[in-house]
Design a protein around this motif. Structure first.
Motif, PDB file in Angstrom:
ATOM      1  N   LEU A 144       0.863  -1.172   0.000  1.00 62.21           N
ATOM      2  CA  LEU A 144       0.000   0.000   0.000  1.00 62.21           C
ATOM      3  C   LEU A 144       0.903   1.226   0.000  1.00 62.21           C
ATOM      4  N   ARG A 145       0.613   2.204  -0.833  1.00 62.05           N
ATOM      5  CA  ARG A 145       1.454   3.393  -0.904  1.00 62.05           C
ATOM      6  C   ARG A 145       0.586   4.639  -1.007  1.00 62.05           C
ATOM      7  N   VAL A 146       1.128   5.751  -0.533  1.00 64.38           N
ATOM      8  CA  VAL A 146       0.447   7.040  -0.634  1.00 64.38           C
ATOM      9  C   VAL A 146       0.857   7.697  -1.952  1.00 64.38           C
ATOM     10  N   VAL A 147      -0.120   8.130  -2.727  1.00 58.80           N
ATOM     11  CA  VAL A 147       0.142   8.786  -4.015  1.00 58.80           C
ATOM     12  C   VAL A 147      -0.689  10.063  -4.093  1.00 58.80           C
ATOM     13  N   TRP A 148      -0.270  10.970  -4.961  1.00 60.97           N
ATOM     14  CA  TRP A 148      -1.068  12.164  -5.212  1.00 60.97           C
ATOM     15  C   TRP A 148      -0.782  12.679  -6.616  1.00 60.97           C
ATOM     16  N   ASP A 149      -1.765  13.329  -7.185  1.00 59.93           N
ATOM     17  CA  ASP A 149      -1.665  13.934  -8.513  1.00 59.93           C
ATOM     18  C   ASP A 149      -2.691  15.067  -8.547  1.00 59.93           C
ATOM     19  N   GLU A 150      -2.193  16.275  -8.585  1.00 60.19           N
ATOM     20  CA  GLU A 150      -3.091  17.426  -8.495  1.00 60.19           C
ATOM     21  C   GLU A 150      -4.012  17.526  -9.687  1.00 60.19           C
ATOM     22  N   ASP A 151      -3.670  16.867 -10.812  1.00 57.31           N
ATOM     23  CA  ASP A 151      -4.572  16.868 -11.968  1.00 57.31           C
ATOM     24  C   ASP A 151      -5.729  15.902 -11.777  1.00 57.31           C
TER      25      ASP A 151
END
Length: 530
Positions: A144-151
Motif C-alpha cells: 500500500l502506498r500514498v500517491v497524489w496527482d493534483e490533476d
C-alpha cells in the motif's frame, strides 16, 4: 539512498523467487496460454527446460506437468482450465474486506481526524483493500502506498502495488524502504529496448528515475523528460531525483505479507521476510484438477453418438468432391440386394460411456485438498451443504478453518493499514496540502464480521443475556442494531424503558427523603423538601 546510477540486472531478485512469482501469476491470471507458456518453456522459462518434456528418465518425470505436455503437431489443444486459483484469491480478499473495516481515531483525537478517516473509507479505500487482498493472497504479499496527482485530485489517496513489481528493503522484519517499478510503453521500437520508471520510498522522501534497458537489465539513466509518463515529475524532483513528502517521520509505503513464514524462501536472505502465497504447494493439485476436468470433457466429446454407414449408402457429390450421407433422408437406393436374415446391420451406432461420477468425485477431492492446503474450508467454496438455510453459528462451525486463516491474515493487515493511514494523514497535514487539525498517530483498525446473525439469532441472544442480567439495555440495543449511531441507540433505549415501565427515577431529583417516585415514571423533580 538514491536510485541506482549504473546498469544492473533487473529485477534484482533471487531467481528462485522470480520463478515462483511467475508460476503463481500464471495460475492467478487464469489464462491457458500463459500456463502452457510457463510450463513448456515458451516465454517464461529458458528454452533449455523444454526438452525435458520430450524424454523419459528422471528429468522427464520431474518435468511432468499436464500444462507442460506439448500439444502434438497438427492437433488442436483440448486442455481446459478451472480457475480455482483466482477463486481462492478472491475468497481470501472477501473474507477480510467484504465488510469495510472501521478506522477509529486515537483516544483524544479531534473530530476532524475521525471525519477524515470516515471519508477515506467512504471514498474508495475499501475497493483498494479488496484489490490488494486478492493480489496478496495470490503472490504472497502486497504493498500500500500514498500517491497524489493534483490533476486528478486535490488530496492524496492510497494505492496498491503487487509484490512482483517491488524490491523491498527490510531491517529485522520491518520495511524501511521499497522501490516500485513500472514498465512503460515502448511502441514502435524494434530493438527490444525497455523503459522503466523506478519509484523509491524512504522515510520522508520519494525518488523517481527513468531507465532505458532490456528485458533483463535496468540499463542507463535517462532524464525524466525523455518519456511522457515521467515528464511531469521532472519539475518536482531535486538534483538527486527526490522530493520531500512533507511527512519526515513516516514511510509512505507499507508491506502486507499474506502469511509468514514463507516456507520455500526462509533460507533466502533477500526474501526471508516475504509472505507466502495461498498457492504455495498446491500447484500440482491445480494442475491435476485441470487434467481431470479436461479428461471429463474428452469423455463428453467421445460420447457423442456417431453412425457408421456402408459406402453404398453415401451419395456422391461429383468427381473429386467425395460423398456424404444425410441422416434426415428416408429412402436410399444403391443396395444391390435385399437384407437377408443373419446379414450384419448396414447401420452401426457408436456410443462411448461418459464417466460422470468418477470425474466428478475426483474433481471434488482435488478441490477439497487444494483449498484445505491453502487454509480454507471446502464449505467456503460451496463444496458442501444441501442449500438449506443455516444459522451463523453453524456457518462458523463449518468454516472454522477459513475463519482461522482470516484471523491470522488480519494480524498482518491491521498494522499495515494503520501505518499507511497515518502516513496519509501526515502527508495531508504537511506543507504540500496543509490540512489542519489531523492527529498523526496510527488509528485502530477494526475488522467487521463477514458472517452476521439473523434477527432470530440476535433476539435469542439478547433474551438470554437479559435473563442472565449480563448486559444493559443499551448494550442489547447496540448488539441488535450494530449500524446505529449513539443518538439512535439512546432514543431506542428510552423508548424501550418507557414502554416496559422500567424507567428508574433519579433520586437526586425527587426531593423526598426516604420516599420513592411513582413506579415506572421518571421523576419530574417535584415533591416536598425534607
Amino acid at each position: 539512498m538514491p536510485l541506482p546510477t549504473a546498469d544492473t540486472p533487473w529485477p534484482p531478485i533471487d531467481d528462485r523467487v522470480q520463478n515462483a512469482l511467475a508460476d503463481w501469476d500464471a495460475w492467478y491470471s487464469s489464462e491457458p496460454d500463459r500456463l502452457e507458456a510457463r510450463y513448456t518453456g515458451r516465454g517464461y522459462r529458458e528454452a533449455v527446460d523444454r526438452p525435458a518434456q520430450y524424454r523419459g528418465g528422471i528429468v522427464g518425470r520431474l518435468a511432468r506437468w499436464f500444462w507442460g505436455n506439448p500439444t502434438p503437431e497438427g492437433e488442436k489443444r483440448d486442455k481446459l482450465h478451472v480457475p480455482l486459483a483466482g477463486d481462492i484469491a478472491r475468497t481470501s480478499s472477501e473474507l477480510l474486506f467484504s465488510e469495510p473495516p472501521k478506522l477509529v481515531a486515537p483516544e483524544g483525537a479531534s473530530d476532524a481526524t475521525q471525519q477524515a478517516l470516515d471519508d477515506l473509507m467512504e471514498k474508495g479505500l475499501q475497493p483498494t483493500l479488496l484489490e490488494a487482498g486478492e493480489v496478496c493472497a495470490a503472490l504472497g504479499g502486497a504493498y500500500l502506498r500514498v500517491v497524489w496527482d493534483e490533476d486528478v485530485s486535490d488530496r492524496p489517496w492510497i494505492d496498491t502495488v503487487a509484490a512482483d513489481r517491488a524490491v523491498p528493503e527490510f531491517r529485522y522484519g520491518r520495511l524501511v524502504a521499497v522501490t516500485f517499478w513500472t514498465v512503460l510503453e515502448t511502441e514502435g521500437r524494434a530493438d527490444n529496448r525497455v523503459f522503466r520508471h523506478l519509484e523509491k520510498h524512504e522515510k520522508g522522501r520519494i525518488y523517481h528515475g527513468l531507465y532505458e534497458g532490456s528485458t533483463t537489465s535496468l540499463g542507463a539513466v535517462r532524464p525524466l523528460d525523455d518519456h511522457p509518463a515521467t515528464a511531469p515529475l521532472a519539475s518536482m524532483v531535486d538534483a538527486e531525483g527526490g522530493l520531500d513528502t512533507g511527512a519526515p517521520d513516516h514511510l509512505t509505503a507499507a508491506y502486507v505479507p499474506n502469511v509468514r513464514p514463507a516456507r520455500a524462501w526462509r533460507h533466502i536472505p533477500t526474501a526471508a521476510y516475504w509472505g507466502q502465497s495461498d498457492f504455495q504447494g498446491i500447484e500440482g493439485l491445480m494442475d491435476a484438477l485441470d487434467e481431470t476436468y479436461s479428461s471429463w470433457m474428452r469423455d463428453v466429446q467421445n460420447g457423442k453418438g456417431r453412425i457408421v454407414v456402408p459406402q453404398s449408402m453415401l451419395e456422391s457429390q461429383g468427381p473429386g468432391q467425395g460423398a456424404s450421407w444425410s441422416e434426415e433422408r428416408r429412402v436410399y437406393s444403391g443396395l444391390n440386394m435385399l437384407q437377408r436374415p443373419g446379414d450384419p446391420n448396414p447401420l452401426e451406432v457408436v456410443q462411448f460411456e461418459i464417466r460422470v461420477q468418477e470425474h466428478r468425485d475426483t474433481c471434488a477431492e482435488l478441490i477439497e485438498q487444494a483449498v484445505r492446503q491453502a487454509g480454507y474450508s471446502a464449505s467456503t467454496f460451496g463444496e458442501t451443504g444441501d442449500g438449506s438455510a443455516i444459522t451463523a453459528t453453524e456457518i462458523r462451525a463449518r468454516e472454522r478453518r477459513s475463519m482461522s486463516t482470516r484471523g491470522r491474515k488480519a494480524l498482518y493487515w491491521g498494522p499495515a493499514i494503520a501505518d499507511i493511514t497515518a502516513a496519509l494523514l501526515a502527508v495531508e497535514a504537511g506543507e504540500r496540502f496543509r490540512v489542519q487539525g489531523l492527529e498523526l498517530e496510527p488509528p485502530k483498525v477494526e475488522f467487521q464480521d463477514s458472517i452476521s446473525e439473523g434477527p432470530t439469532e440476535l433476539a435469542t441472544t439478547a433474551e438470554l443475556l437479559r435473563r442472565a442480567e449480563a448486559a444493559s439495555t443499551e448494550t442489547l440495543v447496540r448488539m441488535v442494531n450494530p449500524d446505529w449511531d449513539k443518538d439512535q441507540v439512546a432514543a431506542e433505549v428510552d423508548a424501550i424503558l418507557g414502554e416496559s415501565g422500567r424507567v428508574v427515577a433519579d433520586p437526586t431529583l425527587t426531593g423526598a427523603e426516604g420516599g420513592a417516585p411513582d413506579a415506572g415514571f421518571p421523576s419530574d423533580g417535584g415533591g416536598s423538601g425534607g
